[in-house]
Design an enzyme around this catalytic site. Sequence first.
Site, PDB file in Angstrom:
ATOM      1  N   ASP A 176       0.829  -1.207   0.000  1.00 40.14           N
ATOM      2  CA  ASP A 176       0.000   0.000   0.000  1.00 40.14           C
ATOM      3  C   ASP A 176       0.863   1.256   0.000  1.00 40.14           C
ATOM      4  OD1 ASP A 176      -2.268  -1.564   0.139  1.00 40.14           O
ATOM      5  OD2 ASP A 176      -2.399  -1.461   2.333  1.00 40.14           O
ATOM      6  N   TYR A 187       6.147  -9.792   6.938  1.00 37.82           N
ATOM      7  CA  TYR A 187       6.106  -8.353   7.174  1.00 37.82           C
ATOM      8  C   TYR A 187       6.525  -8.066   8.611  1.00 37.82           C
ATOM      9  CZ  TYR A 187       3.419  -7.426   2.879  1.00 37.82           C
ATOM     10  OH  TYR A 187       3.011  -7.308   1.584  1.00 37.82           O
TER      11      TYR A 187
END
Length: 283
Positions: A57, A111
Site C-alpha cells: 500500500d 512483514y
Amino acid sequence: MRAFRVAYDGRPFYGFQRQPSVPTVEDAIFDALDDLGVFDRESAHRPDGYAAAGRTDAGVSALAQTVAFRCPEWCTPRALNGELPADVRAWAAAEAPAEFHATHDAERRTYVYDLYGPTLDDERVDAAAAALSGQHDFHNLTPDDAGTEREVSIRAERDGDFVALRVAAGGFPRNLVRRLASVIRCVGSGERGTAWVDDLLGPEALDGPDGVPPAPPEPLLLADVDYPGLAFDRDDRAAASTAAVFSARRRDHLVRARVAGRVADGVDAEGETSPERPDERPG
C-alpha cells in the site's frame, strides 16, 4: 528469467502497483528498465515475463520486494540502480526458471510492523498475537470478500519503546497486517480484552465501533519473500549503495526527531516553570 530483490522507502509513493498520474514504485522500476532499453513502455504493457511478489500500500516500505522478468545478462542490480531513484534500490538477483512467477511461486511472505507502544503490556500483546496466530477466517480484518482464510504466524518482540510484530503467511488479503497491528495495540493497551479477538475471528460480521481500522502504513515493511530453490546473490556494490541511502535517511530522521523533541520538551518545561503573569492590560 531473472529475479531481483528490491528495497524502497514507500512514503514518497502511492503504493507499489503502477497507477495513472501518481508516482508508484512499479512505475519507477518500469521507467528504469525503459531507460536501459530492456523494454519499451510505449509499445509494451510491461516487461516480458514480469511479475512482482506483492502490492504494498501507499506508505509501506520494503526490504525484499521481489520482481522478475526476462532481461539481458548485463541487467544487474547495479545497472538498475543507475536509473532508479534513490528511494528504490535493487540489491540482489537470482537466475530463475523460464516459467518462474514472482507472485504465484512465493511460498511465504514476512512483514514487520514497528508498533510504537512504550506503555503496552507485553503479556497482553503476546496473548493477542497468540490468539490471532494460526488458521483463521480474517473476514473482519480485511475489505476483501474472498481469500480471507489464512494461516498466519505472529511473533511480538519488545524493542525499547516499540513492539516489533513479525507477521508471516503464504499470502495476505488487503490491509490484514495493519489491522492485526491495530488489534494487538488495542489489547495491549487494555482498551479491549482478548475475548474481542475471538469475536473478530468468529463468523459474524463486525463493523461500527466493533470494526477494526488499519494502523498507519509507514511503520510496515515487507521484510522477506521465500522462494524454495531460488538462491539470491548479493550484488556488493548495489547492496552498499542501498545501505548508504537508508543509513543517511535514518540519520536525517534521528536529527529531525531530536529537534522535535527539544521543542516539545522546551514547551513543557516553560509551562512548568513560568510564573503566572499579571494582567498587564490597562484597567
